[in-house]
Each structure stands twice: as C-alpha cells, then as structure tokens.
Enzyme design. Structure first.
Site, PDB file in Angstrom:
ATOM      1  N   GLU A  50      46.816  38.349  30.807  1.00  0.00           N
ATOM      2  CA  GLU A  50      46.156  37.929  32.282  1.00  0.00           C
ATOM      3  C   GLU A  50      47.150  37.111  33.049  1.00  0.00           C
ATOM      4  O   GLU A  50      47.632  36.130  32.255  1.00  0.00           O
ATOM      5  CB  GLU A  50      44.808  37.446  31.764  1.00  0.00           C
ATOM      6  CG  GLU A  50      44.198  38.348  31.164  1.00  0.00           C
ATOM      7  CD  GLU A  50      43.756  39.827  31.608  1.00  0.00           C
ATOM      8  OE1 GLU A  50      44.208  39.907  32.444  1.00  0.00           O
ATOM      9  OE2 GLU A  50      43.340  40.579  30.803  1.00  0.00           O
ATOM     10  N   GLU A  93      34.918  47.485  34.421  1.00  0.00           N
ATOM     11  CA  GLU A  93      35.338  47.027  33.093  1.00  0.00           C
ATOM     12  C   GLU A  93      34.911  45.407  33.133  1.00  0.00           C
ATOM     13  O   GLU A  93      34.949  44.837  34.319  1.00  0.00           O
ATOM     14  CB  GLU A  93      36.915  46.753  33.336  1.00  0.00           C
ATOM     15  CG  GLU A  93      37.809  48.072  33.444  1.00  0.00           C
ATOM     16  CD  GLU A  93      39.237  47.971  33.328  1.00  0.00           C
ATOM     17  OE1 GLU A  93      39.717  46.810  33.348  1.00  0.00           O
ATOM     18  OE2 GLU A  93      39.929  49.049  33.629  1.00  0.00           O
TER      19      GLU A  93
END
Length: 258
Positions: free
Chosen positions: A55, A44
C-alpha cells in the site's frame, strides 16, 4: 458459479476498496451499503495492518487511523455480519498473510464464511505458497483471488490456470496509489490469462478518474478503485458516505458507457 464470478456476467464490473474502521466501523458499514446502492458490483474490505507492504501512503494512513481507533478482526467480522442483513453485494477481504496466520487460517476462513464474505485477497501470499490457505478457502467456499503483475511474464499462464473468482491485474509496478497515467501494458497480461482460462480479469492500482476507468474498461472485465476512495474518506471523515456514493455513481457510469 460463485457470486464473485457471477458479478462479471452482468457487464463490466466496478470494484471498490475501503479500509475497515476508517473513520469508524459504523461508517464502514454505511459505506458498503451506499456504494452497493450507487453502482459498485463488488466491494473489497481492507483489514487494517501495521505493515501493509503493497500500500501507498493513503491506505497506510487509513490503516493507522483504523488501528488507533480500536479496529480488530473480530469487530470487522461482526460489522460484516450486520451489513449482510441489509446488503447482498459480493464482498472480499483484502489483508496480509501475517494477520491471517496470527488469527489462525482455518478459524479466519470459517468466520469469513459465517459472516458472508465471498473472496479473500492476500497481496503478499506468493502463488507458490497458496497451499497455506487454499484448502481452507475451498472448504468454506471462499474464492482465493490471484494477482498478476507486469513482471509476472511466464508465471502469468501458471497462475491463470488455477485462478478462482477473478484475476487481479496490477496495472503498474510499485504500491497502491492514484496515478496520473496508467502505463503498463495490461492488455498483454489479460491476453495471456484468457489463453489459459476464460476467467474475468479486473485491473487495479492507480485508477482514479472516470476517464481512466472508461478507457481501461475497453479491454478488461472490471475496474478496481481503492486509494481514490480511501483518500476521500480521509478528507471527509464521518461525512464521507454521500460524496463517495456520488463518486461511485460517476465511475460506474463511465465504465458502462464504453
């Protein structure tokens, strides 16, 4: 069968994540090639964004470094195109809906196809709104990866029925980041998915050690590791390629030993 789905026919898959442009796009390209050689099955590539809501601090800081260094979406496309001359491993972009809309949905997916991207992961795109991108993904042969979380409950079956490539199972609530213990009952989530469709299920969010990876690999089709690798990039900088390759080798061995 898509290249993404094909990965899971060869045993437990090890999926890695890195932030494009951290510490530089040249190093990102080297990392992709090294991780592929070291045992990663799918990589990824995070497109840095100023507001990455899913995140934790490790990847947020990586995004900031990459953006400060002048990383752009067009430069990332070019980097992937260069990597494709040496590496055939399946690649996925992980990004947020705002950068895709800003770039232009069809233009973005067309460029994904042209540079050799196999899948797209968009954490803040709700299942109910996937129609914003799915037609373009289908047109250009890009798998739009679905997320399920411990709170999805009745939505899991609905999401699973229409999933493509593999299902990204979020192991823990909250943002990405290394955790000492993976506590969510991912087995139940996977059981619900498999009841609707025989599609690979990979678990991410918080996995960092070979022991964690090996234990979780017992009941899923793949392991996703991001923050632990991005943290190493931050620590080693331009010298990160070799140690990350060694880490990938250890993790892949742990996953395959179970």
């Amino acid at each position: 069968m898509s290249r993404i789905k094909e990965v899971f026919t060869k045993g437990k898959a090890f999926i890695t994540f890195i932030t494009a442009g951290d510490p530089s796009l040249d190093i990102t390209g080297q990392l992709i090639i090294e991780m592929a050689k070291s045992g990663a099955d799918l990589i990824e590539i995070g497109i840095p964004f100023s507001d990455p809501v899913a995140e934790g601090s490790v990847i947020q800081q990586a995004d900031e470094r990459a953006l400060k260094g002048g990383t752009t979406t067009d430069k990332i496309f070019k980097m992937v195109e260069e990597v494709r001359k040496q590496c055939e491993i399946p690649l996925a972009f992980m990004t947020y809906i705002n950068p895709v809309f800003t770039y232009g949905g069809e233009r973005f997916l067309k460029n994904c196809k042209n540079c050799g991207i196999d899948a797209l992961i968009v954490p803040d795109l709700p299942f109910e709104e996937k129609g914003e991108l799915e037609p373009y993904c289908n047109k250009y042969g890009i798998d739009l990866i679905s997320f399920i979380a411990p709170t999805s409950h009745e939505r899991i079956r609905m999401i699973a029925r229409e999933a493509k490539g593999f299902v990204y199972c979020v192991s823990s609530m909250g943002v990405t980041g290394v955790r000492n213990k993976i506590t969510a009952n991912a087995r139940d989530m996977i059981r619900l998915v498999k009841a609707e469709q025989d599609i690979p299920c990979a678990i991410g969010f918080g996995i960092a050690t070979p022991e964690q990876a090996g234990e979780i690999a017992l009941y899923c089709d793949g392991i996703i590791v991001g923050s632990a690798i991005v943290k190493m990039v931050g620590e080693y900088g331009a010298d990160c390629v070799r140690p990350i390759g060694e880490y990938v080798t250890k993790m892949k061995k742990a996953i395959c030993s179970y």
